[in-house]
Design an enzyme around this catalytic site. Structure first.
Site, PDB file in Angstrom:
ATOM      1  CG  ASP A   1      29.170  -8.374  21.837  1.00 50.61           C
ATOM      2  OD1 ASP A   1      28.118  -8.810  21.331  1.00 50.61           O
ATOM      3  OD2 ASP A   1      29.457  -8.520  23.044  1.00 50.61           O
TER       4      ASP A   1
ATOM      5  CB  SER B   1      30.300   0.108  26.303  1.00 52.86           C
ATOM      6  OG  SER B   1      30.483  -0.768  27.392  1.00 52.86           O
TER       7      SER B   1
ATOM      8  CD  GLU C   1      21.166 -12.082  22.665  1.00 49.20           C
ATOM      9  OE1 GLU C   1      22.373 -11.949  22.357  1.00 49.20           O
ATOM     10  OE2 GLU C   1      20.295 -11.249  22.374  1.00 49.20           O
TER      11      GLU C   1
END
Ligand code: GLA
Length: 385
Positions: free
Chosen positions: A176, A131, A36
């Site tokens: 992502d 998203s 992360e």
């Protein structure tokens, strides 16, 4: 309403366009198992694509325009992919992702054919499940299907990141978009964020990834994120390297006391997280769920204490998760400050785990957690009708 996003997109297409669609595409959201805040340090990440995603059903148009209807926002947008103006379409942000991807592809010299389509998704917004990468990759895939250019996942991911950074204006790393482009069914993907090399790694046998949405969201993520990036760059400059990826744990320890306290903590997280992520990939290849879980726990503790990007809800849900039978490890996932955590759980205990975590979390904070058990799915692709 229980209809799937693909059904909603198909339904909306039939309502808003005259002829039937000829193509359907999907791009997934993601959950990061470990690694992360390492992506913008040229380091390692290990996300998996999830079963929630963005779908576009479409057909080519001959007038060069893109005409798209969002079944989520109940709104139509129209633009010429060769003449793009930011914010030209009144209304929701969703259309800016379509335009920004067209802009990035066009800038890179890709031919862009027009299309009409309906868009629908089920990745919760602002939860840390990407998203935005999902709508970007779905859009790129739609253009690919009608325009016929080559599809190289890493190249397309870079262009979608350029959309995110320069059109949408969010200074995110490459993780992502890379996982939404290159997800592998049944596997997490170890991504080297410098070379963009990808290595699929299977989830340990009889385990599942359980996503726990704390239902907390934080507004100031962007400034805190940019501040962390600057602190990491300052540490890299101190070590006279391109990025913290180039500093090993022992090199860091030898000179850690030269850094000021905050920069030292930030750098310690990145350097140890890169090391943990590479070890986690090896643990997965060896099928060692216990070791993977321990590394996930250490990752969370480092994000909480050194990188300081958790919030109370994330810390509470992680502690609750770790106390359940069948849980190998748990950590926050994504940018942090709210949103989701992820746990590695024995498959036969997962349902019980979800019930107990929901109950205990509600008891502790009075909040409702959304729990998803997701298989690892494929990256952006055409779905056969
Ligand atoms: C967000 C960004 C990613 C990555 C994560 C933290 O999800 O979009 O690029 O930096 O935060 O790992």
């Amino acid at each position: 309403m229980t209809s799937t996003p693909l059904e909603r997109a198909r339904h909306a297409f039939h309502e808003h366009f005259n002829e039937p669609p000829t193509i359907a595409v999907r791009a997934p959201g993601r959950v990061n198992l470990i690694g992360e805040h390492t992506d913008y340090n040229d380091g390692f990440v290990m996300p998996m694509a999830i079963d929630r995603g963005v779908y576009i059903v479409l057909r080519p148009r001959t007038d060069g325009y893109v005409v798209a209807y969002s079944a989520d926002y109940h709104e139509m947008a129209q633009f010429d992919p060769h003449e793009l103006v930011r914010g030209e379409v009144v209304g929701e942000m969703w259309a800016e992702y379509l335009k920004g991807v067209a802009w990035a592809l066009g800038e890179a010299g890709y031919p862009l054919h027009g299309w009409e389509g309906a868009v629908a998704g089920d990745v919760p917004m602002g939860a840390g499940l990407s998203s935005s990468a999902a709508i970007e990759l779905a859009t790129a895939r739609a253009f690919h299907e009608v325009s016929g250019f080559d599809w190289h996942p890493a190249t397309i991911a870079r262009l979608c990141q350029k959309c995110e950074n320069q059109w949408v204006g969010v200074n995110s790393g490459i993780m992502d978009q890379m996982i939404s482009a290159s997800g592998q069914p049944g596997h997490a993907v170890l991504i080297d964020c410098r070379s963009l090399e990808t290595t699929p790694v299977p989830l340990p046998e009889d385990t599942v990834a359980v996503i726990m949405d704390t239902s907390t969201r934080r507004e100031l993520v962007t400034s805190a994120y940019n501040e962390r990036r600057a602190q990491c760059e300052a540490a890299a400059a101190h070590f006279a390297v391109k990025a913290l990826r180039d500093v090993s744990v022992s090199q860091f320890e030898a000179r850690a006391d030269e850094l000021d306290e905050v920069v030292r903590k930030r750098a310690r997280h990145i350097v140890t997280e890169n090391d943990r992520t590479e070890r986690a990939a090896k643990a997965m290849q060896a099928g060692d769920a216990a070791l993977l879980g321990q590394l996930m726990n250490q990752s969370h503790d480092s994000l909480r204490d050194d990188f300081e990007v958790t919030n109370e809800a994330l810390n509470v849900i992680v502690d609750i998760a770790r106390a359940q039978a069948g849980c190998f490890g748990a950590r926050m996932t994504g940018a942090g400050f709210g949103g989701c955590a992820v746990a590695l759980v024995a498959a036969d205990k997962a349902a019980e785990f979800a019930t107990h975590v929901s109950q205990d979390y509600h008891k502790a904070l009075g909040l409702t957690a959304n729990i998803y058990i997701s298989p690892a799915t494929a990256g952006a692709s055409r779905i056969e009708e």
